[in-house]
Design an enzyme around this catalytic site. Structure first.
Site, PDB file in Angstrom:
ATOM      1  N   TYR A  36       0.852  -1.193   0.000  1.00 32.63           N
ATOM      2  CA  TYR A  36       0.000   0.000   0.000  1.00 32.63           C
ATOM      3  C   TYR A  36       0.885   1.238   0.000  1.00 32.63           C
ATOM      4  CZ  TYR A  36      -4.506   2.306   0.750  1.00 32.63           C
ATOM      5  OH  TYR A  36      -5.656   3.048   0.597  1.00 32.63           O
ATOM      6  N   GLN A  63       2.204   2.836  -5.604  1.00 30.58           N
ATOM      7  CA  GLN A  63       1.276   2.210  -6.556  1.00 30.58           C
ATOM      8  C   GLN A  63       0.114   1.529  -5.836  1.00 30.58           C
ATOM      9  OE1 GLN A  63       1.248   2.426  -9.960  1.00 30.58           O
ATOM     10  NE2 GLN A  63       2.995   3.788  -9.820  1.00 30.58           N
ATOM     11  N   MET A  77      12.437  -5.982  -4.371  1.00 33.92           N
ATOM     12  CA  MET A  77      13.385  -6.902  -3.731  1.00 33.92           C
ATOM     13  C   MET A  77      12.745  -7.763  -2.641  1.00 33.92           C
ATOM     14  SD  MET A  77      16.322  -6.958  -5.183  1.00 33.92           S
ATOM     15  CE  MET A  77      15.684  -6.636  -6.818  1.00 33.92           C
ATOM     16  N   HIS A 113       5.873  -4.238 -12.406  1.00 31.85           N
ATOM     17  CA  HIS A 113       7.229  -4.194 -12.982  1.00 31.85           C
ATOM     18  C   HIS A 113       7.661  -5.651 -13.139  1.00 31.85           C
ATOM     19  CE1 HIS A 113      11.285  -3.084 -13.897  1.00 31.85           C
ATOM     20  NE2 HIS A 113      11.796  -3.244 -12.688  1.00 31.85           N
TER      21      HIS A 113
HETATM   22  P1  NAD Z   1       6.471   1.466  -2.264  1.00 38.01           P
HETATM   23  O1  NAD Z   1       7.829   1.340  -1.707  1.00 38.01           O
HETATM   24  O2  NAD Z   1       5.876   2.836  -2.430  1.00 38.01           O
HETATM   25  O3  NAD Z   1       5.424   0.643  -1.354  1.00 38.01           O
HETATM   26  C1  NAD Z   1       5.678  -0.644  -0.939  1.00 38.01           C
HETATM   27  C2  NAD Z   1       4.528  -1.192  -0.086  1.00 38.01           C
HETATM   28  O4  NAD Z   1       4.826  -2.565   0.233  1.00 38.01           O
HETATM   29  C3  NAD Z   1       4.341  -0.492   1.253  1.00 38.01           C
HETATM   30  O5  NAD Z   1       2.975  -0.525   1.579  1.00 38.01           O
HETATM   31  C4  NAD Z   1       5.100  -1.405   2.222  1.00 38.01           C
HETATM   32  O6  NAD Z   1       4.656  -1.290   3.538  1.00 38.01           O
HETATM   33  C5  NAD Z   1       4.765  -2.761   1.634  1.00 38.01           C
HETATM   34  N1  NAD Z   1       5.685  -3.828   1.974  1.00 38.01           N
HETATM   35  C6  NAD Z   1       7.039  -3.772   2.075  1.00 38.01           C
HETATM   36  N2  NAD Z   1       7.527  -4.977   2.389  1.00 38.01           N
HETATM   37  C7  NAD Z   1       6.454  -5.823   2.483  1.00 38.01           C
HETATM   38  C8  NAD Z   1       6.309  -7.211   2.789  1.00 38.01           C
HETATM   39  N3  NAD Z   1       7.368  -7.954   3.050  1.00 38.01           N
HETATM   40  N4  NAD Z   1       5.053  -7.725   2.778  1.00 38.01           N
HETATM   41  C9  NAD Z   1       3.971  -6.966   2.513  1.00 38.01           C
HETATM   42  N5  NAD Z   1       4.056  -5.657   2.216  1.00 38.01           N
HETATM   43  C10 NAD Z   1       5.274  -5.090   2.216  1.00 38.01           C
HETATM   44  O7  NAD Z   1       6.455   0.681  -3.643  1.00 38.01           O
HETATM   45  P2  NAD Z   1       6.031   1.219  -5.112  1.00 38.01           P
HETATM   46  O8  NAD Z   1       6.965   2.286  -5.540  1.00 38.01           O
HETATM   47  O9  NAD Z   1       4.556   1.444  -5.136  1.00 38.01           O
HETATM   48  O10 NAD Z   1       6.386  -0.074  -5.990  1.00 38.01           O
HETATM   49  C11 NAD Z   1       5.528  -1.211  -6.044  1.00 38.01           C
HETATM   50  C12 NAD Z   1       5.704  -1.874  -7.394  1.00 38.01           C
HETATM   51  O11 NAD Z   1       5.276  -0.982  -8.421  1.00 38.01           O
HETATM   52  C13 NAD Z   1       7.141  -2.255  -7.718  1.00 38.01           C
HETATM   53  O12 NAD Z   1       7.118  -3.455  -8.454  1.00 38.01           O
HETATM   54  C14 NAD Z   1       7.584  -1.110  -8.593  1.00 38.01           C
HETATM   55  O13 NAD Z   1       8.642  -1.479  -9.450  1.00 38.01           O
HETATM   56  C15 NAD Z   1       6.310  -0.824  -9.364  1.00 38.01           C
HETATM   57  N6  NAD Z   1       6.182   0.494  -9.975  1.00 38.01           N
HETATM   58  C16 NAD Z   1       6.375   1.625  -9.229  1.00 38.01           C
HETATM   59  C17 NAD Z   1       6.197   2.869  -9.798  1.00 38.01           C
HETATM   60  C18 NAD Z   1       6.339   4.131  -8.981  1.00 38.01           C
HETATM   61  O14 NAD Z   1       6.099   5.196  -9.509  1.00 38.01           O
HETATM   62  N7  NAD Z   1       6.714   4.083  -7.697  1.00 38.01           N
HETATM   63  C19 NAD Z   1       5.809   2.986 -11.150  1.00 38.01           C
HETATM   64  C20 NAD Z   1       5.574   1.814 -11.882  1.00 38.01           C
HETATM   65  C21 NAD Z   1       5.771   0.581 -11.275  1.00 38.01           C
END
Ligand code: NAD
Ligand code: MG
Length: 336
Positions: A17, A20, A76, A100
């Site tokens: 959460y 994305q 990761m 991704h």
């Molecule tokens: P983020 O770092 O903003 O959020 C990560 C979420 O995962 C948080 O809610 C965190 O609490 C949760 N989390 C972390 N470890 C966890 C675990 N072990 N179990 C359950 N939940 C856990 O991430 P993001 O930037 O939204 O990226 C998510 C995906 O979207 C990735 O694959 C990324 O490559 C992809 N993506 C991101 C963007 C961007 O603009 N940030 C754009 C396109 C694609």
């Protein structure tokens, strides 16, 4: 969302959460779809998800009974999350969705053979995915199908893209290889790596020639935003239209001296390392070793003199302060 959406009677589990995850979960729910959020119970974002009115359960519980599982945690942590929470619990015939392709493309996750494996990647940060949706628009998405066991994989992928608003804008078909390799190349060669190194080199050049750091900061860093905004709105054409003839002439004669064939040749080396798996191998080994080089290199960026003068100058430009507090920063995130 109309009831003919392929996902209309599906349960969607959104794992993560953050940038994305929050945007997807809110948009899917507002599109009339059934969303449950899966998070570590005491994780930093579960409070936020609850405050937004979602049922929040442990990832394994969210996966059980879901017809589509969206994996939106940092890249990761996804392999362990897959092994522990997804693989033992995901229903046969369900869909596993990524934003991704890294872990699937580089074999860090080898998905079960009885599920669909699909991708929807919005071409913008989560905050924009949400705010455009709220305005009745959407952010363009790229989509891909890696594995189709249900015969519905493409329809599900497009329905998900519709549900987050991408269908209101544009969706472009890709595959996991193209999405992963181009995404990594962009952030390394041009966006994060290329741009920050270009700015640092320009700043150092002026400082070493005896100019004031404050002046150098404005000339090679601060004003980059004006240029990038023009690119974003109207391409290089709009940038050229808004800068002086002197700036244009300087661009034409000096740009190619700085970014020359040698730069392009090294960009090709960066791309080769991505394509042949060298980068992915190095990065997963670095992560497994506890990030020793990552931490050192990050510290060097943070210690660069441009950061010190920048912090001082930005404090005098109140319009740069974010109006809302920043979300909790995760230790690792995708860079671009
Ligand atoms: P983020 O770092 O903003 O959020 C990560 C979420 O995962 C948080 O809610 C965190 O609490 C949760 N989390 C972390 N470890 C966890 C675990 N072990 N179990 C359950 N939940 C856990 O991430 P993001 O930037 O939204 O990226 C998510 C995906 O979207 C990735 O694959 C990324 O490559 C992809 N993506 C991101 C963007 C961007 O603009 N940030 C754009 C396109 C694609
Ligand atoms: Mg750098």
């Amino acid at each position: 969302m109309s009831s003919n959406n392929t996902l209309a009677s599906s349960r969607i589990a959104v794992l993560g959460y953050g940038s994305q995850g929050r945007a997807h979960a809110l948009n899917l729910r507002d599109s009339g779809l059934d969303v449950v959020v899966g998070l570590r119970p005491n994780g930093p974002t579960s409070i936020k998800a609850r405050a937004d009115g979602f049922t929040v359960v442990e990832p394994a519980a969210a996966v059980k009974g879901a017809d589509l599982v969206a994996v939106l945690t940092p890249d990761m942590v996804q392999p362990t999350l897959y092994k522990e929470a997804i693989e033992p619990n995901i229903k046969p015939g369900a869909a596993l969705l990524f934003a991704h392709g890294f872990n699937i493309h580089f074999g860090q996750i080898v998905p079960r053979k009885d599920i669909d494996v699909i991708l929807v990647a919005p071409k913008g940060p989560g905050a924009l995915v949400r705010s455009e949706y709220e305005r009745g628009r959407g952010v363009p998405c790229i989509w891909a199908v890696q594995q189709d066991v249900s015969g519905q994989a493409e329809a599900r992928t497009k329905a998900y893209a519709d549900g987050i608003g991408g269908g209101r804008a544009m969706i472009i078909k890709t595959d996991f290889k193209e999405e992963t390799e181009t995404d990594l190349f962009g952030e390394q060669a041009v966006l994060c790596g290329g741009a920050s190194s270009l700015v640092q080199a320009g700043f150092e050049t002026l400082i070493e020639a005896g100019y004031q750091p404050e002046i150098a900061y404005y000339e090679v860093f601060h004003e980059l935003k004006l240029i990038v905004d023009l690119f974003y709105e109207g391409g290089i054409a709009k940038m050229l239209q808004y800068v002086s003839e002197t700036a244009q002439y300087g661009d034409y004669v000096s740009g190619p001296r700085v970014i020359d064939a040698g730069v392009k040749a090294r960009m090709k080396e960066v791309l080769t390392d991505i394509q042949d798996g060298t980068f992915a191998r190095n990065w997963t080994a670095e992560y497994a070793a506890g990030l020793p080089n990552y931490k050192k290199l990050k510290q060097a960026d943070l210690d660069h003199p441009i950061e010190k003068v920048g912090a001082k100058l930005r404090a005098q430009m109140p319009w740069l302060q974010p109006s809302t507090p920043k979300p909790a920063v995760e230790p690792l995130k995708k860079m671009g």
